[in-house]
Design a protein around this motif. Structure first.
Motif, PDB file in Angstrom:
ATOM      1  N   LYS A  32       0.892  -1.304   0.037  1.00 58.31           N
ATOM      2  CA  LYS A  32       0.147   0.082   0.089  1.00 58.31           C
ATOM      3  C   LYS A  32       1.097   1.269  -0.099  1.00 58.31           C
ATOM      4  O   LYS A  32       1.814   1.366   0.817  1.00 58.31           O
ATOM      5  CB  LYS A  32      -0.979  -0.117   1.365  1.00 58.31           C
ATOM      6  CG  LYS A  32      -1.873  -1.226   1.479  1.00 58.31           C
ATOM      7  CD  LYS A  32      -2.676  -0.927   2.329  1.00 58.31           C
ATOM      8  CE  LYS A  32      -3.685  -2.006   2.676  1.00 58.31           C
ATOM      9  NZ  LYS A  32      -4.606  -1.950   4.046  1.00 58.31           N
ATOM     10  N   ASN A  33       0.423   2.234  -0.702  1.00 57.05           N
ATOM     11  CA  ASN A  33       0.894   3.632  -0.678  1.00 57.05           C
ATOM     12  C   ASN A  33       2.326   3.686  -1.045  1.00 57.05           C
ATOM     13  O   ASN A  33       2.950   4.688  -0.340  1.00 57.05           O
ATOM     14  CB  ASN A  33       0.345   4.342   0.603  1.00 57.05           C
ATOM     15  CG  ASN A  33      -0.884   4.347   0.798  1.00 57.05           C
ATOM     16  OD1 ASN A  33      -2.085   4.566  -0.093  1.00 57.05           O
ATOM     17  ND2 ASN A  33      -1.460   3.911   1.893  1.00 57.05           N
ATOM     18  N   SER A  35       5.096   4.889  -3.346  1.00 59.43           N
ATOM     19  CA  SER A  35       5.043   5.977  -4.409  1.00 59.43           C
ATOM     20  C   SER A  35       6.448   5.811  -5.164  1.00 59.43           C
ATOM     21  O   SER A  35       7.600   5.496  -4.555  1.00 59.43           O
ATOM     22  CB  SER A  35       5.185   7.365  -3.766  1.00 59.43           C
ATOM     23  OG  SER A  35       5.907   7.695  -3.201  1.00 59.43           O
ATOM     24  N   ARG A  75       3.615  -1.854   5.224  1.00 58.98           N
ATOM     25  CA  ARG A  75       2.562  -1.481   4.121  1.00 58.98           C
ATOM     26  C   ARG A  75       2.202  -2.968   3.215  1.00 58.98           C
ATOM     27  O   ARG A  75       1.420  -2.710   2.355  1.00 58.98           O
ATOM     28  CB  ARG A  75       2.992  -0.465   3.281  1.00 58.98           C
ATOM     29  CG  ARG A  75       2.896   0.651   4.080  1.00 58.98           C
ATOM     30  CD  ARG A  75       3.448   1.852   3.312  1.00 58.98           C
ATOM     31  NE  ARG A  75       4.786   1.905   3.411  1.00 58.98           N
ATOM     32  CZ  ARG A  75       5.338   2.852   2.358  1.00 58.98           C
ATOM     33  NH1 ARG A  75       4.775   3.620   1.771  1.00 58.98           N
ATOM     34  NH2 ARG A  75       6.808   3.162   2.561  1.00 58.98           N
TER      35      ARG A  75
END
Length: 108
Positions: A32-33, A35, A75
């Motif tokens: 997740k997340n 970048s 994550r």
């Protein structure tokens, strides 16, 4: 953006973020997340270490790679993804310990 997370069995392990999707060796991963900016920062940290043929250089790079994996492990979703990242982390950790002479292989 794509970065090398490790070298295992003589092959690079590549992590890529493309259109918000995360891939590890071209396999979609539920992280997740993560970048592209984080991968850019990680790449800059790796490139900031002055290159050397000394084995300590590779140990430093592997320590930075391990720290990055630790930062994204929380994550990761799902046993398979966590296991894969943990396996890579274990490999990097062992390489650093080996450089430091702390693997126990040379103990008398």
């Amino acid at each position: 953006m794509e970065v090398c997370l490790a070298h295992m069995h003589g092959e690079p392990v590549m992590l890529k973020v493309e259109n918000g999707m995360v891939y590890l060796d071209e396999e979609l991963q539920p992280i997740k997340n993560l970048s592209e900016d984080e991968l850019t920062t990680f790449t800059e940290e790796i490139h900031a270490v002055p290159y050397s043929t000394d084995p300590g250089y590779q140990a430093m790079i592997n320590a930075k790679r391990a720290a990055f994996i630790v930062s994204i492990l929380g994550r990761a979703v799902g046993e398979e993804c966590v296991d894969r990242l943990s396996h890579i982390l274990d490999h990097l950790h062992y390489d650093v310990l080996e450089y430091l002479g702390e693997t126990g292989e040379n103990d008398a």
